[in-house]
Design an enzyme around this catalytic site. Structure first.
Site, PDB file in Angstrom:
ATOM      1  N   GLU A   1      54.394  38.557  41.698  1.00  0.00           N
ATOM      2  CA  GLU A   1      55.600  37.528  42.679  1.00  0.00           C
ATOM      3  C   GLU A   1      56.514  36.493  42.451  1.00  0.00           C
ATOM      4  O   GLU A   1      57.503  36.022  42.599  1.00  0.00           O
ATOM      5  CB  GLU A   1      54.366  36.231  43.076  1.00  0.00           C
ATOM      6  CG  GLU A   1      55.313  34.837  44.320  1.00  0.00           C
ATOM      7  CD  GLU A   1      53.868  33.966  45.354  1.00  0.00           C
ATOM      8  OE1 GLU A   1      52.889  34.525  44.332  1.00  0.00           O
ATOM      9  OE2 GLU A   1      55.047  33.325  45.541  1.00  0.00           O
TER      10      GLU A   1
ATOM     11  N   ARG B   1      38.396  41.627  34.778  1.00  0.00           N
ATOM     12  CA  ARG B   1      37.411  41.698  34.885  1.00  0.00           C
ATOM     13  C   ARG B   1      36.355  43.386  35.383  1.00  0.00           C
ATOM     14  O   ARG B   1      35.195  43.659  35.499  1.00  0.00           O
ATOM     15  CB  ARG B   1      36.674  40.655  36.730  1.00  0.00           C
ATOM     16  CG  ARG B   1      36.758  39.571  36.123  1.00  0.00           C
ATOM     17  CD  ARG B   1      37.376  38.016  37.442  1.00  0.00           C
ATOM     18  NE  ARG B   1      38.683  38.211  36.849  1.00  0.00           N
ATOM     19  CZ  ARG B   1      39.394  37.792  38.212  1.00  0.00           C
ATOM     20  NH1 ARG B   1      38.878  37.600  38.883  1.00  0.00           N
ATOM     21  NH2 ARG B   1      40.983  37.300  37.785  1.00  0.00           N
TER      22      ARG B   1
END
Ligand code: AMP
Length: 175
Positions: free
Chosen positions: A95, A58
């Site tokens: 993560e 994006r």
């Protein structure tokens, strides 16, 4: 113009507990898109910027428009393995596991002043990896511009404390 209402929030996407902030609803709105690009550019319009770097994917859409507005070149910061020519890369922690961003080795002339652009900053891990990469290539980071900040995740604050100029257009609480 308040751009908040042009962002679509999708709870539990792509996984439980995450609220995905979808900018496609902003991008398809002619006035909203233009205002967002103008606001991303504004603090840097009077500064010397040689190139804009945008983070896949994006960041390519908004970064391309920002580069056009500033009349400067654009550097795509891509995810691992996508670029066709010689690359340098920088790993960063997710993560679970790690990821890697890459640029072509000839994208930056040492000393060039680069504005980093992406749609959203959360933990800042992606932006920090992009900054390390651009600096290794010789860039001087003029600043970083994001449409959305998730302040609870601390990424923008950490960049600020690292003495980078961070500009964001709106906040959303939570993840
Ligand atoms: P981070 O590295 O944690 O700052 O994450 C930033 C990157 O992940 C950006 O490229 C965003 O597009 C994407 N991202 C992280 N969290 C969200 C979210 N809640 N909604 C949409 N995109 C996100």
């Amino acid at each position: 113009m308040d751009l908040h209402h042009l962002i679509r929030s999708l709870p539990d996407y792509p996984k439980p507990g995450i609220i995905f902030r979808d900018i496609t609803t902003l991008l398809q709105d002619a006035e909203g898109f233009r205002v967002a690009v103008d606001q991303l550019v504004a603090p840097f319009a009077e500064k010397r910027v040689d190139k804009v770097a945008g983070i896949e994917a994006r960041g390519f859409i908004v970064g391309g428009a920002v580069a056009y507005q500033l009349s400067v070149g654009f550097v795509p910061v891509r995810k691992h393995g996508k670029l066709p020519w010689q690359t340098i890369g920088e790993d960063y922690e997710l993560e679970y596991g790690t990821d890697r961003v890459e640029i072509h080795t000839d994208m930056i002339t040492p000393g060039e002043r680069v504005l980093l652009v992406d749609d959203l900053i959360a933990t800042g891990g992606t932006a920090q990896a992009a900054i390390r990469l651009l600096e290794r290539a010789g860039a001087v980071i003029v600043g970083c511009s994001f449409i959305i900040d998730l302040p609870d995740l601390g990424g923008a604050k950490a960049l600020n404390q690292g003495d980078y100029s961070v500009h964001t257009l709106m906040d959303f609480a939570g993840h």
